[in-house]
Scaffold this motif. Structure first.
Motif: not given
Length: 348
Positions: A305-309, A321-323
Motif C-alpha cells: 500500500n503506497f501510503d504517502p505517510l 490535510p490532504i495527506l
C-alpha cells in the motif's frame, strides 16, 4: 447551455485527466466531516468512487492497471544537509516500485489514459521505509475537501454517453478558479510514448528535517533521463506502455533524477492546487535506477500500500490535510481489494 464542439472536447479531456487523479481526494471528506447530515467515511467515499469509475474486485481502486519494477536509488549527497533521512546519505538504497495508468479499469488500453503514476518504496539500511505515490500532473484541480467532492460529482458519467457531462464539468471549473493551474497544465500536456520518459510529481509539500532539527519544506519530482517522444496518434497494442517498458529494460536500466524544490516564505505549503514559482531552488537528491520489470500485479509490489505517510525519520508531512486523507483512503482501498481477492481465491 450550449458548449462549442472544441470546448466540449477540451472539457472532456480535462475530465479524463481528472479521473486519473480524483482518488487523491477520495478520503478527504472523511477527514473534514463537513458534507451533508452524516459524517462521511473512507468506505462511503470509496463506494462513491467505484460507483463512478467501475467496480473490479481484487484490484486497486485507482491506478488499477500497472506492473511492478525493482532497482535502487543512488544518492548524490546534495540533500544530506537538508534531511537526516538515511536515504540521502546511503550510497545505494534498494527500491520497489510500480508504474501504472490512471483509472479503476484494469483492462483499459494503456494509450487510452492520459495520466500515469509511479509509486516507490525506499528501504534503507537503518530499517526505515519511505513510500511515495507520484503522478504526471504537478498540481491538483482543487484545494479543499468540498472541491474534491464536487469534482467527483461533476465527473459522474452520463448514462447516455458513458462520459462526464461537459456542461457539468465546465460549471465545476467555473466555480473553482483555483483549478487554473491544473487546467493550464492539462491544456499543454502531451503524453509521452513511454513510462520511461514521463515525469512524476509528489504534488504535496513535505518537511525535511536536518540534523539540527531545522525544517526545510519541499516538493519532489522524478525527472526522466530518457528523452521525450510524443505518444503516437494511433496505438493498437492495449499493453503498449507495459511492452515498451519491458523492451527498454531488456536493453539496460532506466534512470530518473529525484529533484527537490525548496519552498520560500509565502509559498503555499498546504494547497496542492498552486504551483510554486519556477525560480525556486532545486536540489538533485540522486538517481532512481530501475533495473527490471515483473509480471503485472504478480511482482514484489503486489501487496504494498503506497501510503504517502509511510515516511522515514528526517521526512515529515506538512500540514496539508490532504495527506492524512490520502492515507485513510489508501488504507480502505487496500483492505477492500485484499478482502475481495481472498474471496476470489487469489492474492490482490
Amino acid at each position: 447551455m450550449s458548449i462549442p464542439l472544441q470546448g466540449r472536447a477540451r472539457t472532456l479531456r480535462l475530465a479524463a485527466i481528472g479521473l486519473g487523479v480524483a482518488s487523491l481526494g477520495a478520503g478527504f471528506a472523511y477527514v473534514a466531516g463537513w458534507i451533508g447530515p452524516e459524517r462521511l467515511t473512507p468506505q462511503r467515499i470509496i463506494d462513491t468512487f467505484e460507483d463512478q469509475a467501475g467496480h473490479y474486485p481484487g484490484y486497486r481502486k485507482n491506478h488499477a492497471k500497472g506492473l511492478c519494477v525493482s532497482g535502487y536509488f543512488r544518492s548524490s549527497g546534495l540533500a544530506e544537509p537538508l534531511s537526516s533521512a538515511r536515504v540521502f546519505s546511503q550510497p545505494k538504497v534498494p527500491v520497489i516500485g510500480r508504474f501504472a495508468i490512471g483509472g479503476a479499469n484494469p483492462f483499459s488500453a494503456d494509450a487510452s489514459v492520459a495520466t500515469r503514476s509511479l509509486a516507490v518504496q525506499f528501504s534503507t539500511d537503518d530499517g526505515q521505509r519511505w513510500r511515495s505515490g507520484m503522478n504526471t500532473p504537478p498540481v491538483l484541480a482543487v484545494s479543499t475537501v468540498e472541491g474534491f467532492y464536487q469534482q467527483m460529482l461533476a465527473m459522474t458519467p452520463d448514462p447516455a454517453t458513458g462520459k462526464p457531462d461537459p456542461a457539468k464539468m465546465q460549471a465545476f471549473f467555473a466555480q473553482h478558479p483555483e483549478s487554473a493551474a491544473f487546467r493550464q497544465w492539462a491544456k499543454d500536456y502531451k503524453p509521452s510514448d513511454s513510462f520511461a520518459s514521463s515525469s512524476y510529481h509528489g504534488i504535496n509539500a513535505f518537511r525535511l528535517m536536518d540534523a539540527a532539527g531545522t525544517a526545510h519544506y519541499v516538493r519532489w519530482q522524478m525527472v526522466p533521463q530518457t528523452p521525450f517522444a510524443a505518444l503516437p496518434a494511433q496505438v493498437d497494442d492495449k499493453e503498449f506502455l507495459q511492452h515498451d517498458l519491458q523492451q527498454r529494460l531488456s536493453q539496460g536500466p532506466l534512470h530518473w533524477k529525484l529533484m527537490l524544490t525548496l519552498a520560500e516564505p509565502g509559498d503555499p505549503l498546504d494547497d496542492p492546487s498552486h504551483l510554486w514559482p519556477a525560480g525556486r531552488r532545486k536540489v538533485d537528491a540522486g538517481t532512481l535506477v530501475i533495473e527490471q520489470v515483473e509480471a503485472p500485479e504478480q511482482g514484489v509490489c503486489r501487496d504494498l500500500n503506497f501510503d504517502p505517510l509511510i515516511l522515514p525519520r528526517g521526512i515529515e508531512p506538512s500540514n496539508d490535510p490532504i495527506l492524512a486523507a490520502r492515507s485513510a483512503a489508501y488504507a480502505e482501498s487496500f483492505n477492500r481489494r485484499s478482502r475481495e481477492a481472498a474471496h476470489l481465491g487469489a492474492k490482490p
